[in-house]
Design an enzyme around this catalytic site. Structure first.
Site, PDB file in Angstrom:
ATOM      1  N   HIS A   1       0.706  -1.229   0.069  1.00 48.42           N
ATOM      2  CA  HIS A   1      -0.267   0.060   0.228  1.00 48.42           C
ATOM      3  C   HIS A   1       1.233   0.941  -0.071  1.00 48.42           C
ATOM      4  O   HIS A   1       1.866   1.293   0.131  1.00 48.42           O
ATOM      5  CB  HIS A   1      -1.167  -0.042   1.210  1.00 48.42           C
ATOM      6  CG  HIS A   1      -1.672  -0.722   1.053  1.00 48.42           C
ATOM      7  ND1 HIS A   1      -2.786  -1.372   1.905  1.00 48.42           N
ATOM      8  CD2 HIS A   1      -2.659  -1.905   0.210  1.00 48.42           C
ATOM      9  CE1 HIS A   1      -3.616  -1.895   1.719  1.00 48.42           C
ATOM     10  NE2 HIS A   1      -3.454  -2.509   0.660  1.00 48.42           N
TER      11      HIS A   1
ATOM     12  N   CYS B   1      -2.089  -0.737   7.600  1.00 50.49           N
ATOM     13  CA  CYS B   1      -1.441   1.096   7.519  1.00 50.49           C
ATOM     14  C   CYS B   1      -1.311   1.208   9.238  1.00 50.49           C
ATOM     15  O   CYS B   1      -0.477   1.439   9.299  1.00 50.49           O
ATOM     16  CB  CYS B   1      -2.308   1.518   6.125  1.00 50.49           C
ATOM     17  SG  CYS B   1      -1.805   0.179   4.388  1.00 50.49           S
TER      18      CYS B   1
ATOM     19  N   CYS C   1      -6.070   1.936   5.896  1.00 50.98           N
ATOM     20  CA  CYS C   1      -6.920   0.409   6.278  1.00 50.98           C
ATOM     21  C   CYS C   1      -5.939  -0.288   7.809  1.00 50.98           C
ATOM     22  O   CYS C   1      -4.828   0.609   8.521  1.00 50.98           O
ATOM     23  CB  CYS C   1      -6.482  -0.801   5.653  1.00 50.98           C
ATOM     24  SG  CYS C   1      -4.915  -0.892   5.011  1.00 50.98           S
TER      25      CYS C   1
ATOM     26  N   GLU D   1       0.514   3.784   2.240  1.00 49.60           N
ATOM     27  CA  GLU D   1       1.730   4.192   3.021  1.00 49.60           C
ATOM     28  C   GLU D   1       2.731   3.281   3.713  1.00 49.60           C
ATOM     29  O   GLU D   1       4.333   4.158   4.252  1.00 49.60           O
ATOM     30  CB  GLU D   1       0.332   4.128   4.203  1.00 49.60           C
ATOM     31  CG  GLU D   1      -0.509   4.339   4.085  1.00 49.60           C
ATOM     32  CD  GLU D   1      -1.671   3.879   3.299  1.00 49.60           C
ATOM     33  OE1 GLU D   1      -1.929   3.401   2.511  1.00 49.60           O
ATOM     34  OE2 GLU D   1      -3.384   3.916   4.240  1.00 49.60           O
TER      35      GLU D   1
END
Length: 176
Positions: free
Chosen positions: A56, A89, A86, A58
């Site tokens: 992701h 993360c 999420c 992040e």
């Protein structure tokens, strides 16, 4: 610059990262990690192209930030993200001790900064992250909405092509 202007400026930089993700067919989420008013790391989604569910935006920014600082603790860092993080993360953000998260679009289904669940300020966590939400939220939301609208249209077109009859050229007569 003041805090609001800074947040808008850095969120524009995160949107640039999200656009890079979209250009390569990824879900357009971008992130920038800022320390002392300087970007130390950038990231955008790589999950699809890398076949990596952890890639992701992040996570990509946190990994690069740790390498840049030569420390897994990212104290005094602010992470600007186009979409609310999420659970995965958010956990990484807490473990890396990011001071502040600023995000654009809320994620009511999986957001872990307060929309669905709040990991970043959960009372059981040993580190609490300051949260600012909704910075350029409409712009960030539109980027995601347009992407998924395009994705649905592509899938519909593929389905339509799959279900249409195949024409075979047999010389002067075309038969189905």
């Amino acid at each position: 610059m003041n805090k609001v202007k800074d947040d808008i400026y850095w969120m524009h930089k995160a949107i640039e990262q999200a656009q890079k993700a979209q250009e390569i067919g990824e879900i357009p989420v971008g992130a920038v990690l800022v320390v002392d008013n300087k970007i130390i790391a950038k990231g955008w989604n790589h999950s699809i192209i890398d076949n990596d569910p952890t890639a992701h935006a992040e996570i990509m920014a946190l990994r690069k930030g740790g390498k840049h600082l030569q420390n897994y603790r990212l104290l005094d860092a602010t992470l600007y993200i186009t979409l609310e993080p999420c659970v995965m993360c958010a956990g990484a953000i807490v473990h890396s001790r990011v001071k502040r998260v600023v995000y654009g679009a809320s994620d009511l289904k999986t957001g872990a900064a307060g929309s669905f669940i709040d990991i970043l300020q959960h009372p059981g966590m040993n580190h609490k992250v300051e949260i600012t939400s909704g910075v350029l939220g409409e712009e960030c939301s539109q980027l995601l909405s347009q992407f998924f609208k395009m994705r649905r249209a592509e899938k519909k077109q593929l389905k339509k092509q799959k279900n249409s009859p195949v024409l075979i050229n047999t010389g002067s007569v075309i038969k189905e």
